[in-house]
Design a protein around this motif. Sequence first.
Motif, PDB file in Angstrom:
ATOM      1  N   ALA A   1      67.357  13.644  81.046  1.00  0.00           N
ATOM      2  CA  ALA A   1      65.991  13.875  80.531  1.00  0.00           C
ATOM      3  C   ALA A   1      65.173  13.807  79.795  1.00  0.00           C
ATOM      4  CB  ALA A   1      66.718  15.777  80.471  1.00  0.00           C
ATOM      5  N   ILE A   2      65.886  13.072  78.379  1.00  0.00           N
ATOM      6  CA  ILE A   2      64.369  12.417  77.653  1.00  0.00           C
ATOM      7  C   ILE A   2      63.504  11.846  78.262  1.00  0.00           C
ATOM      8  CG2 ILE A   2      64.588  11.535  75.834  1.00  0.00           C
ATOM      9  CD1 ILE A   2      66.758  13.133  74.720  1.00  0.00           C
ATOM     10  N   SER A   3      64.474  10.457  79.377  1.00  0.00           N
ATOM     11  CA  SER A   3      63.715   9.576  79.875  1.00  0.00           C
ATOM     12  C   SER A   3      62.325  10.373  80.671  1.00  0.00           C
ATOM     13  CB  SER A   3      64.586   9.135  80.989  1.00  0.00           C
ATOM     14  OG  SER A   3      64.329   7.783  81.466  1.00  0.00           O
TER      15      SER A   3
ATOM     16  N   LYS B   1      59.354  11.753  78.866  1.00  0.00           N
ATOM     17  CA  LYS B   1      58.644  10.535  78.092  1.00  0.00           C
ATOM     18  C   LYS B   1      58.467   9.968  79.330  1.00  0.00           C
ATOM     19  CE  LYS B   1      62.034   8.710  73.876  1.00  0.00           C
ATOM     20  NZ  LYS B   1      60.951   8.741  73.541  1.00  0.00           N
ATOM     21  N   LYS B   2      58.210   9.512  80.491  1.00  0.00           N
ATOM     22  CA  LYS B   2      57.376   9.790  81.980  1.00  0.00           C
ATOM     23  C   LYS B   2      56.250   9.864  81.931  1.00  0.00           C
ATOM     24  CE  LYS B   2      61.121   6.910  84.425  1.00  0.00           C
ATOM     25  NZ  LYS B   2      61.875   6.910  85.654  1.00  0.00           N
ATOM     26  N   ILE B   3      56.690  11.594  81.837  1.00  0.00           N
ATOM     27  CA  ILE B   3      55.516  12.742  81.897  1.00  0.00           C
ATOM     28  C   ILE B   3      55.012  13.284  81.143  1.00  0.00           C
ATOM     29  CG2 ILE B   3      55.345  15.549  82.211  1.00  0.00           C
ATOM     30  CD1 ILE B   3      58.264  16.308  83.298  1.00  0.00           C
ATOM     31  N   LYS B   4      54.814  12.704  79.928  1.00  0.00           N
ATOM     32  CA  LYS B   4      53.658  11.993  78.695  1.00  0.00           C
ATOM     33  C   LYS B   4      52.356  11.221  79.488  1.00  0.00           C
ATOM     34  CE  LYS B   4      53.175  10.998  74.172  1.00  0.00           C
ATOM     35  NZ  LYS B   4      52.848   9.479  74.415  1.00  0.00           N
ATOM     36  N   GLY B   5      53.935   9.877  79.480  1.00  0.00           N
ATOM     37  CA  GLY B   5      52.956   9.005  80.641  1.00  0.00           C
ATOM     38  C   GLY B   5      51.986   8.418  79.220  1.00  0.00           C
ATOM     39  N   SER B   6      50.633   7.921  79.792  1.00  0.00           N
ATOM     40  CA  SER B   6      49.718   7.639  78.455  1.00  0.00           C
ATOM     41  C   SER B   6      49.117   8.401  77.966  1.00  0.00           C
ATOM     42  CB  SER B   6      48.707   6.337  78.860  1.00  0.00           C
ATOM     43  OG  SER B   6      47.989   7.840  80.190  1.00  0.00           O
TER      44      SER B   6
ATOM     45  N   LYS C   1      62.719   8.976  68.722  1.00  0.00           N
ATOM     46  CA  LYS C   1      63.891   7.472  69.031  1.00  0.00           C
ATOM     47  C   LYS C   1      64.305   8.598  70.028  1.00  0.00           C
ATOM     48  CE  LYS C   1      65.402   5.641  65.559  1.00  0.00           C
ATOM     49  NZ  LYS C   1      66.456   4.498  64.619  1.00  0.00           N
ATOM     50  N   GLU C   2      65.107   8.441  71.471  1.00  0.00           N
ATOM     51  CA  GLU C   2      65.708   9.016  71.531  1.00  0.00           C
ATOM     52  C   GLU C   2      66.928   9.051  71.654  1.00  0.00           C
ATOM     53  OE1 GLU C   2      68.641   8.049  75.580  1.00  0.00           O
ATOM     54  OE2 GLU C   2      66.819   7.339  75.919  1.00  0.00           O
ATOM     55  N   SER C   3      68.257   8.388  70.360  1.00  0.00           N
ATOM     56  CA  SER C   3      69.093   8.582  69.445  1.00  0.00           C
ATOM     57  C   SER C   3      68.994   9.681  68.451  1.00  0.00           C
ATOM     58  CB  SER C   3      69.679   7.492  68.933  1.00  0.00           C
ATOM     59  OG  SER C   3      68.260   6.736  67.841  1.00  0.00           O
ATOM     60  N   ASP C   4      67.739  10.264  68.264  1.00  0.00           N
ATOM     61  CA  ASP C   4      67.473  11.414  67.230  1.00  0.00           C
ATOM     62  C   ASP C   4      67.514  12.451  68.115  1.00  0.00           C
ATOM     63  OD1 ASP C   4      67.298   9.100  65.626  1.00  0.00           O
ATOM     64  OD2 ASP C   4      65.147   9.009  64.779  1.00  0.00           O
ATOM     65  N   LEU C   5      66.689  12.246  69.204  1.00  0.00           N
ATOM     66  CA  LEU C   5      66.383  13.619  69.699  1.00  0.00           C
ATOM     67  C   LEU C   5      67.680  14.285  70.653  1.00  0.00           C
ATOM     68  CD1 LEU C   5      63.080  13.005  71.555  1.00  0.00           C
ATOM     69  CD2 LEU C   5      63.419  14.699  70.575  1.00  0.00           C
ATOM     70  N   ILE C   6      68.517  12.910  71.066  1.00  0.00           N
ATOM     71  CA  ILE C   6      70.005  13.850  71.125  1.00  0.00           C
ATOM     72  C   ILE C   6      70.679  13.833  69.984  1.00  0.00           C
ATOM     73  CG2 ILE C   6      71.862  12.740  71.547  1.00  0.00           C
ATOM     74  CD1 ILE C   6      70.360  10.405  74.346  1.00  0.00           C
ATOM     75  N   GLU C   7      70.572  13.499  68.552  1.00  0.00           N
ATOM     76  CA  GLU C   7      71.714  13.967  67.854  1.00  0.00           C
ATOM     77  C   GLU C   7      71.129  15.786  67.498  1.00  0.00           C
ATOM     78  OE1 GLU C   7      73.003  13.021  62.888  1.00  0.00           O
ATOM     79  OE2 GLU C   7      71.742  11.671  64.780  1.00  0.00           O
ATOM     80  N   ASN C   8      69.435  15.694  67.752  1.00  0.00           N
ATOM     81  CA  ASN C   8      69.524  16.897  67.104  1.00  0.00           C
ATOM     82  C   ASN C   8      69.515  18.240  67.746  1.00  0.00           C
ATOM     83  OD1 ASN C   8      67.562  15.976  64.736  1.00  0.00           O
ATOM     84  ND2 ASN C   8      65.569  16.638  65.256  1.00  0.00           N
ATOM     85  N   ILE C   9      69.507  17.513  69.168  1.00  0.00           N
ATOM     86  CA  ILE C   9      69.934  19.165  70.589  1.00  0.00           C
ATOM     87  C   ILE C   9      71.569  18.865  70.380  1.00  0.00           C
ATOM     88  CG2 ILE C   9      70.093  18.296  73.155  1.00  0.00           C
ATOM     89  CD1 ILE C   9      67.367  17.040  73.286  1.00  0.00           C
ATOM     90  N   ASN C  10      71.875  17.799  69.791  1.00  0.00           N
ATOM     91  CA  ASN C  10      73.485  18.461  70.057  1.00  0.00           C
ATOM     92  C   ASN C  10      73.876  19.032  69.011  1.00  0.00           C
ATOM     93  OD1 ASN C  10      73.880  16.660  72.875  1.00  0.00           O
ATOM     94  ND2 ASN C  10      74.079  14.575  70.758  1.00  0.00           N
TER      95      ASN C  10
ATOM     96  N   ILE D   1      76.838  30.488  76.614  1.00  0.00           N
ATOM     97  CA  ILE D   1      75.283  30.253  77.522  1.00  0.00           C
ATOM     98  C   ILE D   1      75.430  29.634  78.078  1.00  0.00           C
ATOM     99  CG2 ILE D   1      73.718  27.466  77.428  1.00  0.00           C
ATOM    100  CD1 ILE D   1      75.043  26.870  74.653  1.00  0.00           C
ATOM    101  N   LYS D   2      74.563  30.765  79.385  1.00  0.00           N
ATOM    102  CA  LYS D   2      74.869  30.789  81.306  1.00  0.00           C
ATOM    103  C   LYS D   2      74.078  28.992  81.406  1.00  0.00           C
ATOM    104  CE  LYS D   2      73.842  33.716  84.669  1.00  0.00           C
ATOM    105  NZ  LYS D   2      72.989  34.783  85.393  1.00  0.00           N
ATOM    106  N   SER D   3      72.381  28.872  81.421  1.00  0.00           N
ATOM    107  CA  SER D   3      72.601  27.539  81.224  1.00  0.00           C
ATOM    108  C   SER D   3      71.241  26.827  80.615  1.00  0.00           C
ATOM    109  CB  SER D   3      71.519  27.683  82.496  1.00  0.00           C
ATOM    110  OG  SER D   3      70.247  28.337  82.253  1.00  0.00           O
ATOM    111  N   TRP D   4      70.946  26.041  80.196  1.00  0.00           N
ATOM    112  CA  TRP D   4      70.312  25.578  79.036  1.00  0.00           C
ATOM    113  C   TRP D   4      69.119  24.196  79.153  1.00  0.00           C
ATOM    114  CZ3 TRP D   4      72.192  21.141  75.541  1.00  0.00           C
ATOM    115  CH2 TRP D   4      73.210  20.389  76.539  1.00  0.00           C
ATOM    116  N   SER D   5      67.912  24.575  78.948  1.00  0.00           N
ATOM    117  CA  SER D   5      67.394  23.362  79.746  1.00  0.00           C
ATOM    118  C   SER D   5      65.931  22.443  78.740  1.00  0.00           C
ATOM    119  CB  SER D   5      66.558  24.064  80.919  1.00  0.00           C
ATOM    120  OG  SER D   5      65.632  24.735  80.287  1.00  0.00           O
ATOM    121  N   LEU D   6      65.115  21.550  78.993  1.00  0.00           N
ATOM    122  CA  LEU D   6      64.702  20.591  78.203  1.00  0.00           C
ATOM    123  C   LEU D   6      62.784  20.465  78.728  1.00  0.00           C
ATOM    124  CD1 LEU D   6      65.577  19.508  75.204  1.00  0.00           C
ATOM    125  CD2 LEU D   6      65.718  17.186  77.011  1.00  0.00           C
ATOM    126  N   SER D   7      62.530  20.935  78.268  1.00  0.00           N
ATOM    127  CA  SER D   7      60.562  20.107  78.387  1.00  0.00           C
ATOM    128  C   SER D   7      60.126  20.209  77.336  1.00  0.00           C
ATOM    129  CB  SER D   7      60.882  21.785  79.414  1.00  0.00           C
ATOM    130  OG  SER D   7      60.456  22.959  78.370  1.00  0.00           O
TER     131      SER D   7
END
Length: 221
Positions: free
Chosen positions: A25-27, A30-35, A179-188, A204-210
Amino acid sequence: MKRSKKYREALKLIDQNKIYEISEAISILKKIKGSSKFDETVELAFHLLVPKKGEITRGLIDLPHGTGKKVKILALVKGEKVKEAKDAKADFVGFEEFLEKINKGWSDFNVVVTTPDCAKEVSKVGRYLGPKGLMPTPKAGTITNEIGERIEKIKKGQVQFKMDEGGNIHLPVGKISFKESDLIENINVTVTSVKNLLPKSQGIKSWSLSFTMSPSLRLKN
């Protein structure tokens, strides 16, 4: 609702029927952000099982890598707490002079903290602070005698959350430049904290990232 071109382009990168791993999802974000030069805020959203009437989940979470957002703190304090707040690097420290400024429309701050003995006087500017979500409360940890400690935690990235009436919680978990690892740690850390704070009647019924203004990616539980 008519969506922006950027939103529609982002939808093309997301499979609405898929449930994503956090790293995937993070990847995609990052593509959505683009340039784009704008450093987007990454948000985590939880949809909870329907709570009992009047049962509201709220709490504080210490993000290990912060939110990436610069926070301006106003400490409305008196006496010995003035030095404590200044030592903790509050951006604005004082009392009467700041109440007067708030009454005149000043709001160049993101968080207000105060002490229990000052809370009654601070409530007099509640009509200005309340609508902006800036009114300090004990439940949010912003009315406390531990002013210095509270300011330091907010500066380091402590965030507060409150479930809305629909059973949803939205929280910032960092910037897409992290960094991806920092985002993942914050999320966890966020997921674990929310689960621990939920009453037994909820889950928790469902969860999402955006991003704040992007389509969301559903995450695996």
